[in-house]
Design an enzyme around this catalytic site. Structure first.
Site, PDB file in Angstrom:
ATOM      1  CG  LEU A 277      -2.162   0.915   1.067  1.00 35.07           C
ATOM      2  CD1 LEU A 277      -3.146   0.372   0.047  1.00 35.07           C
ATOM      3  CD2 LEU A 277      -2.860   1.125   2.406  1.00 35.07           C
ATOM      4  N   GLY A 278       1.703   1.376  -1.056  1.00 34.52           N
ATOM      5  CA  GLY A 278       2.469   2.608  -1.265  1.00 34.52           C
ATOM      6  C   GLY A 278       1.582   3.596  -2.008  1.00 34.52           C
TER       7      GLY A 278
ATOM      8  CB  ILE B  32       1.134   2.585  -7.329  1.00 31.58           C
ATOM      9  CG1 ILE B  32       2.225   3.455  -7.957  1.00 31.58           C
ATOM     10  CG2 ILE B  32       0.242   2.010  -8.430  1.00 31.58           C
ATOM     11  CD1 ILE B  32       3.201   2.690  -8.862  1.00 31.58           C
TER      12      ILE B  32
ATOM     13  NE  ARG C 151      10.256  -3.711 -11.903  1.00 28.65           N
ATOM     14  CZ  ARG C 151       9.588  -2.645 -12.348  1.00 28.65           C
ATOM     15  NH1 ARG C 151       8.327  -2.746 -12.723  1.00 28.65           N
ATOM     16  NH2 ARG C 151      10.193  -1.476 -12.443  1.00 28.65           N
TER      17      ARG C 151
ATOM     18  CG  ASP D 298       1.257  -4.518 -17.227  1.00 28.11           C
ATOM     19  OD1 ASP D 298       1.086  -4.671 -18.458  1.00 28.11           O
ATOM     20  OD2 ASP D 298       1.842  -3.520 -16.746  1.00 28.11           O
TER      21      ASP D 298
ATOM     22  CD  GLU E 205       8.188  -7.669 -17.795  1.00 29.12           C
ATOM     23  OE1 GLU E 205       8.700  -6.601 -18.179  1.00 29.12           O
ATOM     24  OE2 GLU E 205       7.416  -7.744 -16.831  1.00 29.12           O
TER      25      GLU E 205
ATOM     26  CG  HIS F 231       6.292  -3.846 -17.869  1.00 30.22           C
ATOM     27  ND1 HIS F 231       7.387  -4.335 -17.220  1.00 30.22           N
ATOM     28  CD2 HIS F 231       5.959  -2.722 -17.180  1.00 30.22           C
ATOM     29  CE1 HIS F 231       7.722  -3.554 -16.207  1.00 30.22           C
ATOM     30  NE2 HIS F 231       6.854  -2.549 -16.168  1.00 30.22           N
TER      31      HIS F 231
HETATM   32  C1  8YV Z   1       8.701   0.934 -16.661  1.00 31.86           C
HETATM   33  C2  8YV Z   1       7.727   0.531 -14.576  1.00 31.86           C
HETATM   34  O1  8YV Z   1       9.739   1.359 -15.872  1.00 31.86           O
HETATM   35  O2  8YV Z   1       7.890   2.598 -13.485  1.00 31.86           O
HETATM   36  C3  8YV Z   1       8.134   1.397 -13.456  1.00 31.86           C
HETATM   37  O3  8YV Z   1       8.687   0.867 -12.486  1.00 31.86           O
HETATM   38  O4  8YV Z   1       7.705  -0.646 -14.451  1.00 31.86           O
HETATM   39  C4  8YV Z   1       7.422   1.105 -15.876  1.00 31.86           C
HETATM   40  O5  8YV Z   1       6.973   2.392 -15.796  1.00 31.86           O
HETATM   41  C5  8YV Z   1       8.779   1.686 -17.897  1.00 31.86           C
HETATM   42  O6  8YV Z   1       7.962   1.055 -18.777  1.00 31.86           O
HETATM   43  C6  8YV Z   1      10.215   1.670 -18.401  1.00 31.86           C
HETATM   44  O7  8YV Z   1      10.261   1.836 -19.734  1.00 31.86           O
END
Ligand code: 8YV
Length: 315
Positions: free
Chosen positions: A154-155, A157, A235, A259, A264, A282
């Site tokens: 819960l940061g 975002i 992640r 996502d 990746e 992503h």
């Molecule tokens: C990617 C993200 O960094 O902010 C982040 O941590 O995962 C994304 O915003 C961004 O797509 C890098 O190109």
């Protein structure tokens, strides 16, 4: 005539306006275009004073070691788990990232995945295009309203996701190791499995890195249960992907909206084959507005540092 501009090494292709701004004010070297990296570093490494990278490109210690006069790293993205943060800290090289400006976009991505999975939107789209509607009815989905959104992380975002999920009349709960946040009214769980048991949607938005690697394991997924949905906009490393595949195949959870992935852009064939999983590449922060704001912030950090030694958003 020699170029008096600061030499900057850029790790990978960047947002167009950032590329333009960098080319105007800095002497730019594009790492991915250097075919003889080793000899380039021998000859030019010592003049590089700034690095521009992203949360996806990260950094490499073997390259950083060849930049003895490096003063700053400006990274595109809020997550910095792919950067060699400890090594840079040892060398006292400050790092900046792009927090806050992407909160809305990533939260919207989480809600989009929650809606997509519970209402089967991608499948419904295919159903219409394939002409299947002419032959039958599309299966029912599930409401978000009345369900519990369990947020892992819960940061900023996470909180943005919470307000949006609450607007859909979901109940909000969150996991935080140890104590509850004093200033947060949402229901706190100090035990991740207990949150998973009570959640309908388990939404992952913790930072990546060693501390959270495979935090979501088979036990957590089993606790989420056969009606539960996993949503990951954090992640890939946070979720044990093999355990997720096994849990989905065994019907231990109902589905997932993902996502991010462990390797990746490679996505396991098992996930691609599943119809109860929604997969996106992503794209969490991937809107015109947000990527522009991120690009501006990466530049403001770099330019600010070389103007008066300050970073707008230092990690
Ligand atoms: C990617 C993200 O960094 O902010 C982040 O941590 O995962 C994304 O915003 C961004 O797509 C890098 O190109």
């Amino acid at each position: 005539m020699s170029d008096s501009r600061v030499d900057v090494l850029v790790w990978g292709p960047m947002h167009a306006s950032l590329t333009q701004n960098l080319a105007r004010d800095f002497n730019v070297h594009n790492l991915w275009e250097l075919d003889a990296l080793d000899s380039w570093l021998d000859e030019h490494g010592a003049k590089v004073r700034g690095v521009v990278t992203s949360g996806v490109y990260g950094t490499r210690i073997d390259v950083l070691e060849r930049l003895p006069n490096l003063q700053v790293v400006s990274s595109f993205g809020v997550g910095y788990d792919a950067l060699d943060i400890d090594y840079l800290a040892e060398r006292k090289i400050p790092v900046s990232n792009t927090p806050d400006v992407l909160n809305n976009a990533v939260a919207e991505t989480a809600l989009a995945l929650m809606l997509s999975v519970s209402r089967k939107i991608p499948q419904a789209d295919r159903f219409v295009r394939d002409g299947a509607w002419l032959k039958g009815k599309f299966p029912l989905g599930n409401d978000l309203a009345g369900k519990t959104c369990g947020i892992v992380g819960l940061g900023k975002i996470g909180k943005t996701i919470a307000t949006r999920a609450a607007a859909f009349d979901m109940k909000i709960a969150y996991y935080r190791r140890g104590e509850a946040y004093a200033d947060v009214a949402y229901r706190h769980y100090g035990d991740l499995r207990a949150l998973a048991r009570d959640a309908d949607h388990l939404v992952i938005i913790v930072p990546g890195g060693a501390d959270t690697e495979h935090l979501i394991d088979r036990d957590v997924l089993k606790a989420l249960g056969p009606k539960g949905l996993l949503i990951n906009v954090a992640r890939g490393s946070v979720v044990d992907e093999q355990a997720l595949i096994a849990a989905l195949q065994a019907g231990e959870i109902a589905g997932a909206g993902l996502d991010v992935f462990e390797d990746e852009p490679r996505v396991p064939a098992e996930l691609i084959a599943m119809d109860n999983v929604v997969l996106t590449p992503h794209l969490g922060s991937g809107t015109y507005e947000t990527r522009q704001a991120m690009a501006d912030l990466v530049f403001a950090n770099l330019a600010g540092f070389f103007k008066d030694g300050t970073l707008v958003t230092q990690v």
